[in-house]
Design a protein around this motif. Structure first.
Motif, PDB file in Angstrom:
ATOM      1  N   ASN A 152       3.450  11.753  -6.804  1.00  0.00           N
ATOM      2  CA  ASN A 152       2.155  11.096  -6.592  1.00  0.00           C
ATOM      3  C   ASN A 152       2.059   9.762  -7.313  1.00  0.00           C
ATOM      4  OD1 ASN A 152       1.345  13.193  -5.018  1.00  0.00           O
ATOM      5  ND2 ASN A 152      -0.257  13.939  -6.381  1.00  0.00           N
ATOM      6  N   GLN A 155       2.755   2.876  -2.548  1.00  0.00           N
ATOM      7  CA  GLN A 155       1.536   2.076  -2.409  1.00  0.00           C
ATOM      8  C   GLN A 155       1.815   0.613  -2.748  1.00  0.00           C
ATOM      9  OE1 GLN A 155      -2.667   3.333  -3.382  1.00  0.00           O
ATOM     10  NE2 GLN A 155      -2.248   2.138  -5.215  1.00  0.00           N
ATOM     11  N   ASP A 195       0.001  12.545  -1.563  1.00  0.00           N
ATOM     12  CA  ASP A 195      -0.846  11.374  -1.820  1.00  0.00           C
ATOM     13  C   ASP A 195      -0.025  10.121  -2.086  1.00  0.00           C
ATOM     14  OD1 ASP A 195      -3.461  12.338  -1.475  1.00  0.00           O
ATOM     15  OD2 ASP A 195      -3.542  13.165  -3.494  1.00  0.00           O
ATOM     16  N   GLY A 198      -1.153   6.915   0.034  1.00  0.00           N
ATOM     17  CA  GLY A 198      -1.615   5.661  -0.564  1.00  0.00           C
ATOM     18  C   GLY A 198      -0.996   4.457   0.113  1.00  0.00           C
ATOM     19  N   TYR A 226      -6.478  11.557  -1.943  1.00  0.00           N
ATOM     20  CA  TYR A 226      -6.527  10.096  -1.833  1.00  0.00           C
ATOM     21  C   TYR A 226      -7.687   9.667  -0.931  1.00  0.00           C
ATOM     22  CZ  TYR A 226      -4.880   5.302  -1.975  1.00  0.00           C
ATOM     23  OH  TYR A 226      -4.791   3.936  -2.197  1.00  0.00           O
ATOM     24  N   LYS A 286      -3.849   7.548  -7.154  1.00  0.00           N
ATOM     25  CA  LYS A 286      -5.281   7.550  -6.848  1.00  0.00           C
ATOM     26  C   LYS A 286      -6.057   6.604  -7.753  1.00  0.00           C
ATOM     27  CE  LYS A 286      -5.603  12.029  -7.315  1.00  0.00           C
ATOM     28  NZ  LYS A 286      -4.161  12.362  -7.482  1.00  0.00           N
TER      29      LYS A 286
END
Length: 555
Positions: free
Chosen positions: A146, A151, A183, A187, A221, A267
């Motif tokens: 995660n 991202q 997630d 993302g 998310y 997150k």
């Protein structure tokens, strides 16, 4: 009341992305302008935020600590992993086509030569061990699923997929799964999908809604995105109030820390991106400043926020101070691309993706199918599905140039460091290491190959390398080649039989400084002594030491 308001916001978000069936048109010049705006926005964000990275965690960066922007700072981006890693994925698409397999993408990533951290590092190490994707990112093999990594890198997917979020979802399933899961993948898909909409509007609510539609709605998310949108609507004038709500829920609530790697979790850093985009109100300076001041990964977050806003504004509308000194000829480190070459490959791939997604190119216009987005299926990193039992074949593994070094042993941080010492600096023993920054073997660090990295156990307790040394007759010196992390420093202490003979600060200029220190052992000639070399923290930011050599040539 709050629950009702949340439902209203969610309904509004859904409505904002409910396009009519049909086609969307995007002129080629508008595509080029917004695509370049996205790249330069990323560049500006990472350069401006870089001096603050991970120096403020769980606290807002004071405005007075925000670096002053200087136009020449823009060219510091060419050595930033926020940019060159995603260009590795562009290169795979350019060389092998849009249908490049996830396994070939994994081989290309395994063969990258830059230093990596967190999920990227864990995923690449798995690939180099022969664990093929998607297992390279599976929580059974990767303890950072995660983390923020994809991202950071997913901007490329949106910039070559104008108006086509399904392309972004598919690219995330291919490249995001090299290092992330759950997630961590969503993302990146969220960020990429925001870019796809930014080619058509500068309305940030619509851009965020498009991103949200592209990820599983039951993911944490997606919950974070809805929360930040709601909290902004409730208090549009105070981003720090929203920041405090994010801190309480997404950092302090154990329900949202499952499979979290602390301040690198996707997150909380995604929330900082959103705060920049929402509270920045379309102003590039304020967007970058707010995304930076949120803290944690405070160069990646303004890079992402700056990139999305840059695409929404277009290059022509970016402030001149972000363009006037930009070197258009210099290549990004570890890549084949300068900015004109980057523009060219993005346009080439965008043309191909439009056709792949069922559209067409008519003259200088993209005709893009307006197709409902289909998000990936929901996966939870703390309750992962079964592994794929995916391994590279012998033929595939032959293409992986960097196999694990014998010093790159499994185990806890101290075991990894000791394994590296046993191979590279035989006879030296390590005290306990802390887990931060993943101590152990490094194939290369700023020009030195085969390096051992240590990290202090805690902010008061250093790491000690020790060895009983037979000091020869003559003017003997022990030569220690050592360096700091580029964003940190530490105090080097040398002792002989418990007596301190040297104390020196290593690194103090926000750059790597390899040094060779000469320890005078002449007073101990002919004796057997215990030598201790200490990586002592003098703060608690990037306190690692990198050991290139420890040897005793005779004068």
């Amino acid at each position: 009341m709050r629950k009702c308001l949340c439902m209203m916001v969610a309904a509004g978000v859904a409505a904002a992305v409910a396009f009519a069936e049909g086609e969307r048109r995007l002129g080629m010049e508008q595509y080029r302008d917004r695509m370049l705006g996205g790249w330069v926005g990323q560049i500006a964000g990472v350069c401006w935020g870089a001096p603050t990275e991970f120096k403020w965690n769980d606290t807002v960066i004071p405005l007075a600590a925000m670096p002053e922007w200087k136009p020449e700072m823009i060219n510091e981006a060419f050595g930033q992993d926020d940019l060159y890693v995603e260009m590795t994925f562009l290169r795979s698409l350019e060389e092998y086509g849009l249908d490049v397999s996830i396994r070939q993408a994994g081989i290309d990533f395994a063969n990258s030569e830059y230093q990596l951290w967190c999920a990227n590092d864990a995923g690449r190490k798995n690939l180099r061990k022969g664990i093929a994707p998607p297992d390279s990112s599976h929580p059974q093999f990767n303890k950072c699923p995660n983390d923020i990594d994809y991202q950071i890198e997913a901007d490329f997917a949106g910039l070559i997929s104008p108006g086509m979020p399904n392309s972004v979802v598919a690219l995330g399933e291919k490249f995001g799964r090299l290092m992330n899961y759950g997630d961590g993948v969503y993302g990146g898909q969220f960020i990429g999908a925001m870019y796809t909409e930014a080619f058509f509007t500068d309305d940030m609510q619509k851009i965020i809604a498009a991103g949200l539609a592209a990820i599983p709605q039951d993911s944490q998310y997606a919950e974070m995105v809805r929360d930040v949108v709601k909290w902004h609507a409730e208090n549009p004038g105070d981003w720090q109030d929203t920041w405090r709500l994010c801190l309480k829920k997404y950092r302090q609530d154990p329900a949202y820390q499952k499979c979290s790697n602390g301040g690198i979790d996707v997150k909380i850093n995604g929330a900082c991106v959103l705060m920049g985009l929402l509270y920045g109100n379309g102003d590039m300076d304020q967007t970058i400043i707010i995304a930076t001041r949120g803290g944690w990964d405070s160069d990646c977050n303004p890079s992402t926020a700056g990139g999305v806003l840059g695409a929404a504004l277009g290059y022509a509308k970016l402030p001149e101070k972000f363009k006037q000194k930009l070197d258009m000829t210099r290549k990004f480190d570890f890549t084949a691309y300068n900015i004109p070459e980057l523009k060219a490959v993005c346009e080439k791939l965008a043309r191909q993706i439009v056709v792949q997604q069922g559209g067409r190119v008519e003259g200088d216009v993209f005709i893009i199918p307006d197709t409902p987005v289909q998000p990936s299926k929901l996966e939870l990193s703390w309750e992962p599905g079964p592994i794929a039992n995916s391994r590279f074949t012998e033929e595939e593994y032959e293409k992986v140039r960097f196999k694990p070094h014998p010093a790159d042993v499994p185990g806890n941080p101290t075991e990894r460091v000791q394994g590296a010492l046993d191979v590279l600096l035989p006879g030296w023993k390590t005290s306990a290491n802390g887990p931060d920054m993943n101590p152990g073997y490094r194939a290369e660090y700023h020009g030195h190959k085969h390096v051992v990295m240590t990290h202090p156990l805690d902010k008061d307790t250093g790491v000690t390398l020790s060895k009983d040394v037979d000091v020869p007759d003559g003017a003997a010196k022990l030569m220690v080649t050592i360096a700091n992390h580029e964003k940190g420093d530490f105090t080097f202490i040398a002792k002989v039989d418990g007596k301190e003979i040297m104390r020196k600060k290593i690194g103090d200029n926000d750059k790597v400084e390899w040094q060779t220190l000469a320890l005078d052992l002449a007073p101990y000639a002919g004796k057997r002594v215990k030598v201790e070399l200490i990586n002592q923290p003098d703060g608690w930011q990037w306190e690692a030491a990198y050991w290139g050599a420890i040897q005793m040539p005779l004068n």
